[in-house]
Every structure is written in C-alpha cells, then in structure tokens.
Design a protein around this motif. Structure first.
Motif, PDB file in Angstrom:
ATOM      1  N   TYR A  30       0.831  -1.207   0.000  1.00 14.36           N
ATOM      2  CA  TYR A  30       0.000   0.000   0.000  1.00 14.36           C
ATOM      3  C   TYR A  30       0.866   1.258   0.000  1.00 14.36           C
ATOM      4  CZ  TYR A  30      -4.678  -2.031   0.572  1.00 14.36           C
ATOM      5  OH  TYR A  30      -5.877  -2.677   0.367  1.00 14.36           O
ATOM      6  N   GLY A  31       1.945   1.245   0.750  1.00 10.80           N
ATOM      7  CA  GLY A  31       2.830   2.404   0.798  1.00 10.80           C
ATOM      8  C   GLY A  31       3.431   2.720  -0.558  1.00 10.80           C
ATOM      9  N   GLU A  32       3.827   1.686  -1.295  1.00 13.85           N
ATOM     10  CA  GLU A  32       4.391   1.891  -2.630  1.00 13.85           C
ATOM     11  C   GLU A  32       3.356   2.415  -3.618  1.00 13.85           C
ATOM     12  OE1 GLU A  32       7.844  -1.584  -2.298  1.00 13.85           O
ATOM     13  OE2 GLU A  32       6.029  -1.972  -3.435  1.00 13.85           O
ATOM     14  N   MET A  33       2.087   2.184  -3.317  1.00 14.34           N
ATOM     15  CA  MET A  33       1.003   2.696  -4.163  1.00 14.34           C
ATOM     16  C   MET A  33       0.522   4.077  -3.710  1.00 14.34           C
ATOM     17  SD  MET A  33      -1.173  -0.854  -4.236  1.00 14.34           S
ATOM     18  CE  MET A  33      -2.593  -0.168  -5.080  1.00 14.34           C
ATOM     19  N   SER A  34       1.111   4.598  -2.614  1.00 14.16           N
ATOM     20  CA  SER A  34       0.692   5.860  -1.980  1.00 14.16           C
ATOM     21  C   SER A  34      -0.722   5.771  -1.401  1.00 14.16           C
ATOM     22  CB  SER A  34       0.794   7.042  -2.958  1.00 14.16           C
ATOM     23  OG  SER A  34       2.133   7.255  -3.342  1.00 14.16           O
ATOM     24  N   TYR A  35      -1.150   4.573  -1.042  1.00  7.88           N
ATOM     25  CA  TYR A  35      -2.385   4.371  -0.282  1.00  7.88           C
ATOM     26  C   TYR A  35      -1.984   4.447   1.194  1.00  7.88           C
ATOM     27  CZ  TYR A  35      -5.245   2.672  -4.261  1.00  7.88           C
ATOM     28  OH  TYR A  35      -5.959   2.551  -5.427  1.00  7.88           O
ATOM     29  N   PHE A  36      -1.712   5.649   1.666  1.00 11.26           N
ATOM     30  CA  PHE A  36      -1.058   5.787   2.965  1.00 11.26           C
ATOM     31  C   PHE A  36      -1.967   5.452   4.143  1.00 11.26           C
ATOM     32  CE2 PHE A  36       1.741   8.808   0.500  1.00 11.26           C
ATOM     33  CZ  PHE A  36       2.821   7.946   0.487  1.00 11.26           C
ATOM     34  N   GLY A  79       7.018   5.881  10.524  1.00 10.49           N
ATOM     35  CA  GLY A  79       7.779   7.126  10.478  1.00 10.49           C
ATOM     36  C   GLY A  79       8.023   7.601   9.060  1.00 10.49           C
ATOM     37  N   ASP A  80       8.315   6.665   8.163  1.00 14.97           N
ATOM     38  CA  ASP A  80       8.524   7.019   6.753  1.00 14.97           C
ATOM     39  C   ASP A  80       7.253   7.610   6.140  1.00 14.97           C
ATOM     40  OD1 ASP A  80      11.179   6.257   6.681  1.00 14.97           O
ATOM     41  OD2 ASP A  80      10.743   4.212   6.038  1.00 14.97           O
ATOM     42  N   ILE A  81       6.088   7.040   6.499  1.00 18.12           N
ATOM     43  CA  ILE A  81       4.813   7.569   6.001  1.00 18.12           C
ATOM     44  C   ILE A  81       4.601   8.997   6.503  1.00 18.12           C
ATOM     45  CG2 ILE A  81       2.298   7.369   6.215  1.00 18.12           C
ATOM     46  CD1 ILE A  81       2.646   4.336   6.137  1.00 18.12           C
ATOM     47  N   TYR A  82       4.826   9.207   7.794  1.00 20.48           N
ATOM     48  CA  TYR A  82       4.607  10.545   8.367  1.00 20.48           C
ATOM     49  C   TYR A  82       5.590  11.561   7.784  1.00 20.48           C
ATOM     50  CZ  TYR A  82       1.703   7.956  11.665  1.00 20.48           C
ATOM     51  OH  TYR A  82       0.734   7.145  12.224  1.00 20.48           O
ATOM     52  N   LEU A  83       6.816  11.115   7.533  1.00 19.78           N
ATOM     53  CA  LEU A  83       7.806  12.015   6.918  1.00 19.78           C
ATOM     54  C   LEU A  83       7.362  12.391   5.511  1.00 19.78           C
ATOM     55  CD1 LEU A  83      10.552  13.152   7.949  1.00 19.78           C
ATOM     56  CD2 LEU A  83      11.660  11.432   6.530  1.00 19.78           C
ATOM     57  N   GLU A 133      -9.001  -0.391   1.240  1.00 18.11           N
ATOM     58  CA  GLU A 133      -9.741  -1.173   2.239  1.00 18.11           C
ATOM     59  C   GLU A 133     -10.377  -0.296   3.306  1.00 18.11           C
ATOM     60  OE1 GLU A 133     -10.379  -4.497   2.618  1.00 18.11           O
ATOM     61  OE2 GLU A 133      -9.590  -4.808   0.601  1.00 18.11           O
ATOM     62  N   TRP A 134      -9.736   0.804   3.658  1.00 20.40           N
ATOM     63  CA  TRP A 134     -10.182   1.571   4.815  1.00 20.40           C
ATOM     64  C   TRP A 134     -11.589   2.134   4.649  1.00 20.40           C
ATOM     65  CZ3 TRP A 134     -11.215   6.877   4.576  1.00 20.40           C
ATOM     66  CH2 TRP A 134     -10.795   7.531   3.424  1.00 20.40           C
ATOM     67  N   VAL A 135     -11.975   2.452   3.407  1.00 16.00           N
ATOM     68  CA  VAL A 135     -13.309   3.030   3.197  1.00 16.00           C
ATOM     69  C   VAL A 135     -14.407   1.976   3.329  1.00 16.00           C
ATOM     70  CG1 VAL A 135     -12.589   4.972   1.755  1.00 16.00           C
ATOM     71  CG2 VAL A 135     -13.033   2.755   0.698  1.00 16.00           C
ATOM     72  N   LYS A 136     -14.034   0.710   3.240  1.00 15.99           N
ATOM     73  CA  LYS A 136     -15.030  -0.364   3.339  1.00 15.99           C
ATOM     74  C   LYS A 136     -15.383  -0.666   4.795  1.00 15.99           C
ATOM     75  CE  LYS A 136     -12.968  -2.452  -0.781  1.00 15.99           C
ATOM     76  NZ  LYS A 136     -12.189  -3.590  -1.300  1.00 15.99           N
TER      77      LYS A 136
END
Length: 618
Positions: A267-273, A308-312, A613-616
């Motif tokens: 998900y991170g590589e797809m920018s689905y953060f 941490g990488d996501i938040y950065l 997934e989160w919206v489901k």
C-alpha cells in the motif's frame, strides 16, 4: 558439523560452543585452507568424507561419529548465543527440540526461523534430502516427543558477500533442480523458489512458489511460502494480485504479522497511505511472530520505522520523529531508524548543536559498536556532526569520507583540496558538482564527466551556472534536473542563502519540470510559502498540469489554507482521477470537519478504487 574451507568463520563458531558440549565432531569434505588446524586447536574429532553432492548423506555420516546422548547440529557460519544453557534445555529429556535461528542479512534485518538442531542420539533419527536436508520426524514408528528449546543460533551464511564468496547459488541451484526432477514435492519446489528469489530471479521464483503452494497447504513453511510469493508479485509490479493474495493469507493466518507488514509495504508503494498506516499499526498490535519463520522487527521496530517514513512523506516531521524514537528504543542499531531520526530533526530546522544534544540523549555512545553505527549514519546523511565525533574520538576515515565531511561542515577549501588530488566514485559526483557551484570553479568537473550523461549544451549550461551567470533552462534532461535539484536541496541544508536565491531565480525562469521538483524540495524542507509563490507565478500557464496543481494544493494544506487546498485538489481530480489526490482531499476535509464532504469522498473512493480497504470498514 560438516565443513569445507571455513577458516573465516569456524573459530567463532567453536568458541561459542566449546564450554557447552562434551565433544566436537567435525566432518571435512575437502578443505584446503586452515579449517582443520582450527578444529584441532579446539580439540575437535575430525573425519574426512568424500563429497557426493548429498547433504543428508554427509550429515548422517557426521552423526554416526557422535558418542554422547544428544546431538547439536551447527554450520560453521553459525554461532550459539552466549546466554543459552544447553544442559538446562535438556532437563525434560525430549527426543528433539526446535531451535530458533537468526539469519543475519546484508540489509541489517534478521530473518528468524525454527529448525530441529538438537535431538537424541541413537533413536533412529536420520537426515534425508540432497539439499535442505531434514530429519525423518514424520516416521510414525518412532513415536517422538518434542519441545521448543530455549536455544538461539546466529547465521551469517546468507549475507550477500558470503553467499557470492562461496558460490552458494550455483551449487544450490544445481542440486535443487536435480532434487525437484527426482521428487517434485511441495518442499523441494518451495526451496527452489527461495533459491531463485535469493538471486533476484523473481519471475522464476514466483512460478515455483505457485507450483509448491497446492502441495504445501498443511505444511509448517506455508506462511513463508505465501509471504515470498506475495513479495515476488510486489517486486514484479503485480500489486493488485499481491493484495488479493495477502488479504486471503491474512484470512487464513490472522496472527501472522509478516502478512500485515507486507500489505503495508504494498500500500505504501502505491501511496495508499491510510491503508499502509493501518496495516503497520496492526503489526504493532499483534507483535512479533514467536515460532514461524519471520522478519525480525515486523511487530516492533520495523513497523514503527515504516510508520515514520509515512509521516515524513506526509510532512508530519513530529510524528516521524516520535516513530523513530520508538523504533530506536526497540533496536538502537537499526540504522534506518537512526537515519529517520536524523532526517526528521533536520527538517524541523533544529540547530546542529541542539541535534547533537538530542542525539546524545537518545543514542549515547557507550562502546565501539555504538560509535561504529553512529559514524555510519552520520556519514550517510552527510551530517556536519560527523566532524564533531571524528574529533572527539580521534578517528581516521578515508579521504573521500573526509572530503564529503568537509563539504557539509562548510569547510569548502579543505574539501576542494582533497577532491583535487583523489578520484571520485559514482555516488559522489553530485557532491563534487555542488562544491564546484559553491566555490564557482569548474576545476573538478572533468572528474565527474564519466558519471553524468549530459549533452554538450547541458555541460556548457552547467559551467555557466557554476560561475553564476544568467541562463535559461528549457527542456532539461532528467539527469540535469536531478543535479540542479540536488544542489538546491543541499544549499538549503547548508544555509547558503545567496547561492540558493540565485538558483531560485534561474529555476523561476526555467521549464515546468524544474519548478515542480524545486517546489517539492521547498515544501519538504518547511518552505511551503516559497514553494507556493514559485508555483503561483506560473499558474496561468500550467493550470492544466495535474502534478503542478496538486503540488500547489499541498502548499496550501501545509500552511493551513484549507479551503484553497480543497479547491486545488478538486481541480487536480478534474484533470486526473488518482487515488493519492483523493486521500489528500479526505485529510483536508477532516481538518475542515466537513462531514458531508467526507462522506462524498469516501463514496467516490469506494466507486473508483476497489483496492482501498479503509473506506469499506469505516
């Protein structure tokens, strides 16, 4: 143990067990180095066995030589953890014990798995399998008892340098192909897949994993088989299928942390953060895997570092800093966490001396190992603090490291003198061009030519740029843009305002690619207003450029200009339906507490992006 040419590792191995066992049995298969003399120094009983491309055969010969009640099997590139008490482990006198093995990798992330390495002698246990040999514990006539032994072995054999040094891939592949041809079992196909994957042959590995899976659904290694299959799909860019398989795997194994970690990575590589973030927090909730094969840290420091990488990436430097602290509490030697810690501090514009004080509190140097890890990170992040620690501990480093260190400590002349007399490597050429720009000299440029594929016109432009002349940059190549942006970011880092302002003026009159990249750098380093001004100056010409408009929205969001951000995000979505833009719009609406807008965006995401997934679930 069975050995061949193990002089590099054997002493450490035998030193770790010499006071824990009653006899050392070493079977040599043809060493021509100091292996046997090292073995004899430790009082080992040595035997010779002619190698026949069959690990089980050689292993069985070795256990036939043992006289004691129990046998511990090790390889020469392993060593026993110093806290292990083998006699205490054997108190309940089980027939065999599962031993935990930590495979150290070149990435610094350990891979943990369990194997039977400690078992009773003379009860009919034998090895089978020409490669990846294992004991015949499935023989029901033996009626065996077992337990998880409190034993930890460390293994370095699969570090890149060791693997290549011994030519293990070619040897293992040949044996595995022959074994699969003879017996195409799930286990053999799984091991063949592992062999291909270790050699970065991901397509070939994936094919073998798919064959192995249908034959392995009830096997203890099935979790790791699925993990590797999903990882191959991820690496090959087949992310939709990877998510499909990882979600199905989570349904079957809901407590296997590695699956959630891998899902977060996809998900991170797809920018689905949002989904990536939820996956990593789930890793921390579940914690580390205790028995099955696993990546060390998926339920602790690896997950915190990934958060941490996501938040950065989102520009939330405070949260990134907090995650780095959590990761370092759990593993102070995990270098990416130490780097994340340094990056988050630098981006918050904390003065160097304050960073040092902070660093000393979170990473006090108590021994050589501490110092070594700190020096590595300070070198990689090119921190001016490196010079402080070199002076404090009177350390010597290579001239190239010293040259880079002088550059980022703003000792430009000293740096120039070093680079004038030594050759540069490919990873250093941008630093040398930066130094040339600061000193307004092209004396070092010739050393960089072999690493930079620029045309004659761009070399001339670079020369003019270095000498501070007025130039126009239009339709610059990707490599040229990369160099200019590197210089710009490092000028911010060094606080070279005059040089940066000159470059800013040049880029303001350049093509859109450079403006976008510089604006990203400005935004990342806390200069959202400057980035916004740069973009607004040419908005009328670029209002149909989706990347341009979205970046302008980002600058508004960073400055809490939420309604303006929302307007620009809407415009970006009109130009192109990209999931990351919808997620940014959602975050903006959250800040505005616009419940109607939030529901609308969630419904749009459900309709357009079924992988979210989160919206489901909300």
């Amino acid at each position: 143990m069975i050995v061949k040419n193990e002089e590099k590792h054997l002493e450490k191995c035998l030193q770790s067990v010499k006071n824990c066992v009653d006899e050392l049995i070493i079977v040599d298969t043809g060493s021509n180095d100091k292996t046997l003399s090292i073995a004899k120094k430790f009082g080992a009983k040595t035997f010779f066995y002619k190698w026949n491309n069959d690990f089980a055969e050689a292993r069985n010969f070795s256990i036939q030589q043992a006289k004691m009640d129990y046998i511990l099997i090790m390889d020469a590139d392993e060593w026993l953890d110093e806290k292990v008490d083998l006699q205490e482990v054997l108190n309940n006198e089980k027939d065999y014990y599962m031993v935990r093995i930590k495979n150290e990798t070149s990435s610094g992330i350990g891979i943990l798995h369990s194997a039977i390495r400690l078992f009773k002698n003379n009860i009919g246990l034998q090895y089978f399998g020409k490669i990846h040999e294992h004991l015949n514990i499935g023989d029901e006539s033996l009626t065996l008892t077992n337990d998880n032994g409190n034993v930890l072995l460390y293994h370095v054999g699969y570090k890149n340098e060791t693997y290549k040094e011994k030519g293990k891939h070619e040897r293992n592949l040949k044996l595995l192909l022959a074994e699969v041809k003879r017996n195409p079992s799930g286990y053999n196909l799984y091991n063949l897949g592992n062999q291909y994957k270790s050699n970065k042959q991901h397509s070939e590995a994936l094919e073998e994993y798919k064959k192995a899976f249908s034959l392995s659904k009830d096997k203890v290694y099935v979790n790791h088989l699925l993990f590797n299959m999903i990882d191959c799909l991820r690496i090959l860019g087949q992310r939709e299928e990877a998510l499909e398989v990882v979600n199905a795997s989570i349904e079957s194994f809901p407590n296997y942390t590695d699956f959630y970690f891998l899902r977060g990575r996809i998900y991170g590589e797809m920018s689905y953060f949002i989904d990536a973030e939820k996956s990593y927090w789930k890793c921390i909730e579940i914690g580390e895997v205790k028995a099955a094969q696993t990546l060390e840290g998926v339920g602790s420091f690896l997950a915190y570092n990934a958060l941490g990488d996501i938040y950065l990436e989102r520009g939330d430097n405070v949260k990134a800093f907090e995650m780095a602290i959590e990761a370092l509490k759990l593993n102070k030697y995990f270098l990416p966490a130490l780097r994340l810690y340094m990056d988050s501090l630098v981006r918050t514009k904390i003065p160097v001396e304050n960073i040092r004080t902070n660093l000393e509190s979170i990473f006090p140097v108590a021994n050589y190992n501490d110092l070594k890890h700190l020096i590595i990170v300070l070198t990689v992040v090119k921190s001016p603090l490196l010079q402080t620690y070199l002076d404090l501990y009177k350390l010597s480093v290579s001239e190239s490291v010293l040259g880079i260190n002088y550059l980022y400590s703003k000792k430009y002349i000293e740096s120039f003198k070093i680079w004038k007399k030594i050759d540069i490597e490919s990873e250093e050429y941008k630093d040398i061009i930066l130094l040339s720009f600061i000193l307004e000299t092209n004396d070092l440029l010739e050393k960089c030519r072999q690493f930079v594929n620029l045309n004659k016109k761009e070399w001339k432009l670079l020369d003019k740029l270095i000498h501070g002349k007025n130039i126009e940059l239009e339709k610059a190549s990707e490599k040229f843009v990369e160099i200019i942006i590197f210089i710009a970011e490092k000028l911010i880092f060094l606080g070279e305002d005059d040089k940066f302002n000159y470059l800013l003026n040049v880029i303001a009159n350049s093509d859109i690619a450079l403006k976008i990249e510089l604006s990203r750098i400005l935004l990342k380093n806390g200069f959202a207003q400057n980035a916004q001004e740069l973009l607004l100056a040419s908005y009328s010409k670029n209002h149909a450029n989706k990347d341009f408009v979205e970046l302008l929205a980002d600058t508004c969001f960073k400055q809490n200009q939420l309604k303006e951000a929302l307007s620009f995000y809407n415009r970006a979505i009109e130009l192109k339906h990209d999931y990351p833009t919808y997620e940014k719009m959602y975050r903006t609406l959250e800040k505005l507490n616009d419940q109607v807008g939030l529901l609308t965006v969630k419904n749009e995401i459900k309709r357009l992006f079924p992988l979210a997934e989160w919206v489901k679930s909300e």
